[in-house]
Structures are given as structure tokens and as C-alpha cells.
Motif scaffolding. Structure first.
Motif, short mmCIF file in Angstrom:
data_model
loop_
_atom_site.label_atom_id
_atom_site.label_comp_id
_atom_site.label_asym_id
_atom_site.label_seq_id
_atom_site.Cartn_x
_atom_site.Cartn_y
_atom_site.Cartn_z
N GLU A 14 48.61 36.33 46.73
CA GLU A 14 47.21 36.33 47.15
C GLU A 14 46.25 36.27 45.97
O GLU A 14 45.25 35.56 46.00
CB GLU A 14 46.91 37.58 47.98
N PHE A 15 46.56 37.01 44.91
CA PHE A 15 45.64 37.10 43.78
C PHE A 15 46.01 36.18 42.61
O PHE A 15 45.33 36.15 41.60
CB PHE A 15 45.53 38.55 43.29
N ARG A 49 45.26 47.35 47.62
CA ARG A 49 44.78 45.97 47.57
C ARG A 49 43.35 45.93 47.03
O ARG A 49 43.02 45.11 46.19
CB ARG A 49 44.84 45.34 48.96
N LYS A 53 41.98 44.28 43.51
CA LYS A 53 40.85 43.36 43.46
C LYS A 53 39.82 43.84 42.42
O LYS A 53 39.30 43.04 41.64
CB LYS A 53 40.21 43.28 44.85
N LEU A 56 41.20 43.30 38.79
CA LEU A 56 41.10 41.90 38.37
C LEU A 56 39.66 41.50 38.08
O LEU A 56 39.39 40.76 37.13
CB LEU A 56 41.74 40.99 39.41
#
Length: 136
Positions: A14-15, A49, A53, A56
Motif C-alpha cells: 500500500e505504501f 497503519r 502513514k 512516511l
């Protein structure tokens, strides 16, 4: 509807990061997944999660992992989030000052390169070429 639980592979995909990166964030105390079954598979919840986020985003802004950890951890101990906001603003102001200095340095470098380009172009137009540099 969003998932309640994610595997390390799902988050990595996802990331757009590696599972090794996620394991490193776990090692330095930024993430704390649950372990499932005998295999000990890492399972990350929505909180993990969200933290990933934020990690990052913080890295993209140029914050250190220690700064990111401090800012995120303040959320849990500061219900009003005032100290978290103050610390984030302070780190952000410092980072903005660093970026402004980098911009000044890059602007000077650009001007210097443009000046060399002008000189070299003039030398080519005068027909001096590379040997013109040796005469000076």
C-alpha cells in the motif's frame, strides 16, 4: 469499508515500501504489531497503519526517526495535543530554516554555473575553444 487488520505485506504494498523498512520501524519502537498464531505473523491495526502513514510523511518532510517518534508518542500522553503541536511546529520551523539555507546555497551554485556557461559560450564564440583556458 477499511480493514481492521493488515499484514506486513499489505502495508508494504500500500505504501510502496519494503517489509524490511516496516520491520525496522518496529525495531526502533515506531510500530508495535500484534503477533498471531504459532507462526508469530505480524498483524497491524488501524493505529499502526496511521502511524506508518505519519512516519512516511515525516520522512518526506526530512524529520529524523527520533523526531517522528517523539511527535507521535506525544499524542498518547497529551490529550489536548498542545505539546505535540508545539513540538511539531518547532521541528517544522527548524526544517523550514534548513530548507531555506539549502535554497540559498542552490541559488548561488546555479548562478556560478550560469556564469561559467556564459564564459565558455563566449570563448566558443571567440574561437578560443579549450586551449583558451590554458593561455590565461
Amino acid at each position: 469499508m477499511k480493514q481492521d487488520v493488515y499484514t506486513i505485506s499489505e502495508l508494504a504494498h500500500e505504501f510502496g515500501i519494503t517489509t524490511r523498512t516496516i520491520r525496522y520501524y518496529e525495531e526502533v519502537g515506531l510500530l508495535s504489531p500484534q503477533r498471531a498464531g504459532e507462526s508469530g505473523q505480524r498483524l497491524y491495526d488501524r493505529r499502526d497503519r496511521t502511524r506508518l502513514k505519519l512516519i512516511l510523511r515525516g520522512k518526506r518532510f526530512g524529520f529524523t526517526l527520533q523526531e517522528i517518534k517523539e511527535m507521535i508518542d506525544l499524542y498518547n500522553v497529551d490529550p489536548g495535543q498542545k505539546e505535540q503541536l508545539r513540538r511539531t511546529i518547532a521541528y517544522g520551523d527548524r526544517r523550514i530554516a534548513e530548507i531555506e539555507e539549502m535554497i540559498r546555497d542552490l541559488t548561488l551554485l546555479k548562478e556560478e554555473l550560469l556564469e561559467f556557461r556564459r564564459r565558455f559560450t563566449a570563448m566558443l564564440e571567440e574561437g578560443e575553444g579549450a586551449t583558451g583556458c590554458e593561455k590565461r
